[in-house]
Design a protein around this motif. Sequence first.
Motif, PDB file in Angstrom:
ATOM      1  N   TYR A  24       0.972  -1.344   0.019  1.00  0.00           N
ATOM      2  CA  TYR A  24       0.098  -0.108   0.265  1.00  0.00           C
ATOM      3  C   TYR A  24       1.227   0.798  -0.115  1.00  0.00           C
ATOM      4  CZ  TYR A  24      -3.625  -3.468   1.126  1.00  0.00           C
ATOM      5  OH  TYR A  24      -4.602  -4.310   1.435  1.00  0.00           O
ATOM      6  N   PHE A  25       0.487   2.165  -1.154  1.00  0.00           N
ATOM      7  CA  PHE A  25       1.171   3.718  -1.142  1.00  0.00           C
ATOM      8  C   PHE A  25       0.182   4.309   0.020  1.00  0.00           C
ATOM      9  CE2 PHE A  25       1.800   2.138  -4.963  1.00  0.00           C
ATOM     10  CZ  PHE A  25       3.282   1.584  -5.181  1.00  0.00           C
ATOM     11  N   MET A  26       1.396   5.361   0.177  1.00  0.00           N
ATOM     12  CA  MET A  26       1.267   6.237   1.558  1.00  0.00           C
ATOM     13  C   MET A  26       1.870   7.454   1.030  1.00  0.00           C
ATOM     14  SD  MET A  26       1.505   3.729   4.900  1.00  0.00           S
ATOM     15  CE  MET A  26       2.859   3.387   4.732  1.00  0.00           C
ATOM     16  N   LYS A  27       0.836   8.881   1.459  1.00  0.00           N
ATOM     17  CA  LYS A  27       1.741  10.135   1.674  1.00  0.00           C
ATOM     18  C   LYS A  27       2.698  10.538   2.488  1.00  0.00           C
ATOM     19  CE  LYS A  27      -0.613  11.616  -2.168  1.00  0.00           C
ATOM     20  NZ  LYS A  27      -1.616  12.545  -2.677  1.00  0.00           N
ATOM     21  N   CYS A  28       2.400   9.390   3.711  1.00  0.00           N
ATOM     22  CA  CYS A  28       3.004   9.440   5.095  1.00  0.00           C
ATOM     23  C   CYS A  28       2.790   8.896   5.986  1.00  0.00           C
ATOM     24  CB  CYS A  28       1.820  10.848   5.582  1.00  0.00           C
ATOM     25  SG  CYS A  28       0.354  11.283   6.345  1.00  0.00           S
ATOM     26  N   LYS A  29       3.094   9.300   7.177  1.00  0.00           N
ATOM     27  CA  LYS A  29       2.927   7.410   7.543  1.00  0.00           C
ATOM     28  C   LYS A  29       1.679   7.108   8.882  1.00  0.00           C
ATOM     29  CE  LYS A  29       7.726   6.435   8.646  1.00  0.00           C
ATOM     30  NZ  LYS A  29       8.677   5.477   9.279  1.00  0.00           N
ATOM     31  N   SER A  30       1.273   8.612   8.505  1.00  0.00           N
ATOM     32  CA  SER A  30      -0.088   8.504   9.705  1.00  0.00           C
ATOM     33  C   SER A  30      -0.751   7.567   8.574  1.00  0.00           C
ATOM     34  CB  SER A  30      -0.501   9.785   9.779  1.00  0.00           C
ATOM     35  OG  SER A  30      -0.796  10.977   8.748  1.00  0.00           O
ATOM     36  N   GLU A  31      -1.344   7.432   7.407  1.00  0.00           N
ATOM     37  CA  GLU A  31      -1.976   6.426   6.946  1.00  0.00           C
ATOM     38  C   GLU A  31      -2.047   4.985   7.553  1.00  0.00           C
ATOM     39  OE1 GLU A  31      -1.851   6.981   2.273  1.00  0.00           O
ATOM     40  OE2 GLU A  31      -0.665   9.307   2.901  1.00  0.00           O
ATOM     41  N   VAL A  32      -1.149   4.682   7.906  1.00  0.00           N
ATOM     42  CA  VAL A  32      -1.039   3.192   8.280  1.00  0.00           C
ATOM     43  C   VAL A  32      -2.156   2.916   9.351  1.00  0.00           C
ATOM     44  CG1 VAL A  32       0.045   1.549  10.047  1.00  0.00           C
ATOM     45  CG2 VAL A  32       1.338   2.789   8.326  1.00  0.00           C
ATOM     46  N   PRO A  33      -2.860   3.587  10.284  1.00  0.00           N
ATOM     47  CA  PRO A  33      -4.214   2.948  11.211  1.00  0.00           C
ATOM     48  C   PRO A  33      -5.545   2.534  10.142  1.00  0.00           C
ATOM     49  CG  PRO A  33      -2.612   4.969  12.949  1.00  0.00           C
ATOM     50  CD  PRO A  33      -2.038   4.375  10.961  1.00  0.00           C
ATOM     51  N   ASN A  34      -5.602   3.479   8.858  1.00  0.00           N
ATOM     52  CA  ASN A  34      -6.810   3.533   8.013  1.00  0.00           C
ATOM     53  C   ASN A  34      -6.064   2.177   7.445  1.00  0.00           C
ATOM     54  OD1 ASN A  34      -8.902   4.271   7.436  1.00  0.00           O
ATOM     55  ND2 ASN A  34      -7.982   5.141   5.830  1.00  0.00           N
ATOM     56  N   LEU A  35      -5.214   2.140   6.584  1.00  0.00           N
ATOM     57  CA  LEU A  35      -4.834   1.319   5.796  1.00  0.00           C
ATOM     58  C   LEU A  35      -4.822  -0.003   6.279  1.00  0.00           C
ATOM     59  CD1 LEU A  35      -1.633   2.465   3.750  1.00  0.00           C
ATOM     60  CD2 LEU A  35      -4.152   2.438   3.163  1.00  0.00           C
ATOM     61  N   ILE A  36      -4.568  -0.315   7.564  1.00  0.00           N
ATOM     62  CA  ILE A  36      -5.078  -1.998   8.916  1.00  0.00           C
ATOM     63  C   ILE A  36      -5.947  -2.125   8.772  1.00  0.00           C
ATOM     64  CG2 ILE A  36      -4.233  -2.349  10.399  1.00  0.00           C
ATOM     65  CD1 ILE A  36      -1.844  -2.529   9.091  1.00  0.00           C
ATOM     66  N   ARG A  37      -7.132  -0.981   9.194  1.00  0.00           N
ATOM     67  CA  ARG A  37      -9.246  -0.989   9.319  1.00  0.00           C
ATOM     68  C   ARG A  37      -9.094  -2.169   7.603  1.00  0.00           C
ATOM     69  NH1 ARG A  37      -7.637   3.677  12.204  1.00  0.00           N
ATOM     70  NH2 ARG A  37      -7.846   3.393  14.341  1.00  0.00           N
ATOM     71  N   LYS A  38      -8.585  -1.378   6.672  1.00  0.00           N
ATOM     72  CA  LYS A  38      -9.455  -1.076   4.673  1.00  0.00           C
ATOM     73  C   LYS A  38      -8.476  -2.703   5.432  1.00  0.00           C
ATOM     74  CE  LYS A  38      -9.750   2.735   3.363  1.00  0.00           C
ATOM     75  NZ  LYS A  38      -9.658   4.147   2.604  1.00  0.00           N
ATOM     76  N   PHE A  39      -6.933  -3.336   4.810  1.00  0.00           N
ATOM     77  CA  PHE A  39      -6.760  -4.303   5.248  1.00  0.00           C
ATOM     78  C   PHE A  39      -7.354  -5.825   5.861  1.00  0.00           C
ATOM     79  CE2 PHE A  39      -3.858  -8.093   6.172  1.00  0.00           C
ATOM     80  CZ  PHE A  39      -3.690  -8.266   4.807  1.00  0.00           C
ATOM     81  N   THR A  40      -7.733  -4.843   7.004  1.00  0.00           N
ATOM     82  CA  THR A  40      -8.567  -6.129   7.600  1.00  0.00           C
ATOM     83  C   THR A  40      -9.762  -6.751   7.478  1.00  0.00           C
ATOM     84  OG1 THR A  40      -7.422  -5.451   9.924  1.00  0.00           O
ATOM     85  CG2 THR A  40      -9.760  -6.389  10.538  1.00  0.00           C
ATOM     86  N   ALA A  41     -10.594  -5.150   6.742  1.00  0.00           N
ATOM     87  CA  ALA A  41     -12.239  -5.791   6.258  1.00  0.00           C
ATOM     88  C   ALA A  41     -11.551  -6.382   5.049  1.00  0.00           C
ATOM     89  CB  ALA A  41     -12.521  -3.769   6.716  1.00  0.00           C
ATOM     90  N   LEU A  42     -11.235  -6.252   4.706  1.00  0.00           N
ATOM     91  CA  LEU A  42     -10.218  -6.759   3.258  1.00  0.00           C
ATOM     92  C   LEU A  42     -10.586  -8.510   3.516  1.00  0.00           C
ATOM     93  CD1 LEU A  42     -10.016  -7.108  -0.261  1.00  0.00           C
ATOM     94  CD2 LEU A  42      -7.380  -6.627   0.787  1.00  0.00           C
ATOM     95  N   ILE A  43      -9.705  -8.612   3.949  1.00  0.00           N
ATOM     96  CA  ILE A  43      -9.258 -10.115   4.264  1.00  0.00           C
ATOM     97  C   ILE A  43     -10.438 -10.862   4.519  1.00  0.00           C
ATOM     98  CG2 ILE A  43      -8.420 -11.679   5.881  1.00  0.00           C
ATOM     99  CD1 ILE A  43      -6.734 -10.443   3.491  1.00  0.00           C
ATOM    100  N   ASN A  44     -11.725 -10.085   6.304  1.00  0.00           N
ATOM    101  CA  ASN A  44     -12.408 -10.432   6.327  1.00  0.00           C
ATOM    102  C   ASN A  44     -13.853 -10.795   5.437  1.00  0.00           C
ATOM    103  OD1 ASN A  44     -14.851 -11.231   8.478  1.00  0.00           O
ATOM    104  ND2 ASN A  44     -15.164  -9.137   9.425  1.00  0.00           N
TER     105      ASN A  44
END
Length: 126
Positions: A24-44
């Motif tokens: 996942y590409f990010m402009k800043c590291k603060s995007e990680v929590p949102n990406l983790i949430r989206k990834f968890t939902a994707l896998i589920n």
Amino acid sequence: MPSTNGHRYFLTIVDDKSRFTWIYFMKCKSEVPNLIRKFTALINTQFGIEIKNIRSDNGREFSMNEFYDKHGIQHQTSCVETLQQTGIVERKHQHILGVARSLIFQSNLPHCLWNYALLVMCPFNQ
């Protein structure tokens, strides 16, 4: 160096069992929590599987204790200066970067196209 889309970072997620990799590409590291949430939902949603463990370095961007508790995810952090604990991801990360650098160097492309070189390694990602 920022990519053509302004991305400066990327998050590498590796499944321990299959070694399948998501980037996942990010402009800043603060995007990680949102990406983790989206990834968890994707896998589920896509696989019907609940994520049991997330292993990371001690980066502050992975501090999401409320989210982990809510979803029953165990967050494991590595000890400082022990790459052995995150070895699988570290080796995958170095391999991805090595191939991307080689692609850019051999094709004489500008360095700002690094994100496209990474997509060659993991074409099914965002």
